[in-house]
Design a protein around this motif. Sequence first.
Motif, PDB file in Angstrom:
ATOM      1  N   ILE A  12       9.357 -32.332 -12.059  1.00  0.00           N
ATOM      2  CA  ILE A  12       8.538 -33.527 -11.831  1.00  0.00           C
ATOM      3  C   ILE A  12       7.144 -33.067 -11.444  1.00  0.00           C
ATOM      4  O   ILE A  12       6.950 -32.422 -10.425  1.00  0.00           O
ATOM      5  CB  ILE A  12       9.135 -34.408 -10.719  1.00  0.00           C
ATOM      6  CG1 ILE A  12      10.563 -34.812 -11.079  1.00  0.00           C
ATOM      7  CG2 ILE A  12       8.271 -35.650 -10.485  1.00  0.00           C
ATOM      8  CD1 ILE A  12      11.291 -35.536  -9.974  1.00  0.00           C
ATOM      9  N   TYR A  13       6.156 -33.400 -12.266  1.00  0.00           N
ATOM     10  CA  TYR A  13       4.789 -32.958 -12.032  1.00  0.00           C
ATOM     11  C   TYR A  13       3.980 -34.116 -11.456  1.00  0.00           C
ATOM     12  O   TYR A  13       3.931 -35.208 -12.031  1.00  0.00           O
ATOM     13  CB  TYR A  13       4.165 -32.457 -13.335  1.00  0.00           C
ATOM     14  CG  TYR A  13       4.847 -31.224 -13.879  1.00  0.00           C
ATOM     15  CD1 TYR A  13       4.400 -29.954 -13.533  1.00  0.00           C
ATOM     16  CD2 TYR A  13       5.974 -31.328 -14.703  1.00  0.00           C
ATOM     17  CE1 TYR A  13       5.039 -28.808 -14.006  1.00  0.00           C
ATOM     18  CE2 TYR A  13       6.622 -30.189 -15.169  1.00  0.00           C
ATOM     19  CZ  TYR A  13       6.146 -28.943 -14.820  1.00  0.00           C
ATOM     20  OH  TYR A  13       6.788 -27.813 -15.276  1.00  0.00           O
TER      21      TYR A  13
ATOM     22  N   LEU B  11       8.745 -30.634  -6.070  1.00  0.00           N
ATOM     23  CA  LEU B  11       9.058 -31.526  -7.190  1.00  0.00           C
ATOM     24  C   LEU B  11       8.792 -30.842  -8.527  1.00  0.00           C
ATOM     25  O   LEU B  11       9.508 -31.081  -9.510  1.00  0.00           O
ATOM     26  CB  LEU B  11       8.237 -32.811  -7.073  1.00  0.00           C
ATOM     27  CG  LEU B  11       8.566 -33.701  -5.865  1.00  0.00           C
ATOM     28  CD1 LEU B  11       7.608 -34.885  -5.802  1.00  0.00           C
ATOM     29  CD2 LEU B  11      10.005 -34.189  -5.936  1.00  0.00           C
ATOM     30  N   ARG B  12       7.767 -29.972  -8.574  1.00  0.00           N
ATOM     31  CA  ARG B  12       7.458 -29.278  -9.819  1.00  0.00           C
ATOM     32  C   ARG B  12       8.610 -28.366 -10.230  1.00  0.00           C
ATOM     33  O   ARG B  12       8.926 -28.223 -11.417  1.00  0.00           O
ATOM     34  CB  ARG B  12       6.168 -28.472  -9.652  1.00  0.00           C
ATOM     35  CG  ARG B  12       5.665 -27.831 -10.952  1.00  0.00           C
ATOM     36  CD  ARG B  12       4.307 -27.159 -10.774  1.00  0.00           C
ATOM     37  NE  ARG B  12       3.282 -28.149 -10.468  1.00  0.00           N
ATOM     38  CZ  ARG B  12       2.658 -28.261  -9.306  1.00  0.00           C
ATOM     39  NH1 ARG B  12       2.979 -27.423  -8.312  1.00  0.00           N
ATOM     40  NH2 ARG B  12       1.737 -29.160  -9.105  1.00  0.00           N
TER      41      ARG B  12
END
Length: 363
Positions: free
Chosen positions: A71-72, A66-67
């Motif tokens: 998206i973190y 996700l990173r």
Amino acid sequence: MWKKVLIAIVLITNVSFAAEVKIRDEVYIEGFRPNYLTGYGIVVGLNGTGDGTTSRYTLISIANMLRKLGIYIDPAQVRTKNAAAVMVTANLPPFAKPGMAIDVQVASIGDAKDIVNGLLIRTPLYGPDGKIYAFAQGPVSTGGGFLESNKGGKVQKGFPTAGIIPNGAIVEEELPFDFNSMTEVTLSLKNPSFSKAQEIAKVINQKYPGLAVVQDPTSIKVRLPQTKNKTEFLAEILDLKIKTDKDNIPTIVFYEKTGTVIMSGDVVIDTPVYVSHGSIYVTVEKTPVISQPPPLSGGQTVVTEGVTTKVQEEKGRIISIESAKLSDLVKALNDLGVSPYDLIAILQAIKAAGKLHAEIKVM
């Protein structure tokens, strides 16, 4: 009640082998071989059957994925019921070019219940040298396997934690191999044999005198002619036919995952052989038990489970095998009423006793 159902097929062949086969069926060319590729990936879209929170590497992998998408998220906040960590493997065939599609195998490495109908996210596949040679992605097929469970037990068919993706990987880089600079090739026999190696060299030299030399029971070295196209030359000699009736190796193949057994018709046993067979069945029954508190006691109704275990053992049966023919061995084992899994164990035991003359292969 928990009940395990096994469905298996026993294939027994008793065929006479053809008098002639093509050289390509008996050898492979040294250097022209597939190469193993391996990768680590994530399968998503599972129906609550993915890895649990104890599989920390799955949580970290999803957070890292996700990173990369911007998206973190803290890995501790990831829930993996619908995702599973898997190992992805493939065979890169010789002369594979960029853009070619190859099959991949996917297997869970965590505590996922199954990966049926899951989707593998793009996964890089590495060669032994650490380079990326392909990328894999696509829906996982488990070949009809499934797992159904509830508080009372479960029913499972096949192995739903492993599957394949047909044409699921795209080759990105070809192997470093210069075929055009070669001056000779080595034909390696799949089943080493002095007489078969001599036969192959003899057939090649009849068409192209002096080009083939036997090195050992496994290898035949063949010089590539300078006046002929190398690809055309190899195609011609691999299509030449040799006789194989002298060196037929009796073989029994076990595929334990499905209980399949394949036996060639020339398997020989030393007689007499006595076989005793019996089975033990264990049945576990779970029954809901409702405990009601006395009136006006203030207690609560509690539901527990009562467990009953039954063990049933069949009487042992002894059968004598007096014939060295495979057909008589098969008939005797069928009369004994053995299952495919019992058949595997019996044949292995006869082989260990030195009474079975065949090569045993386990897939």
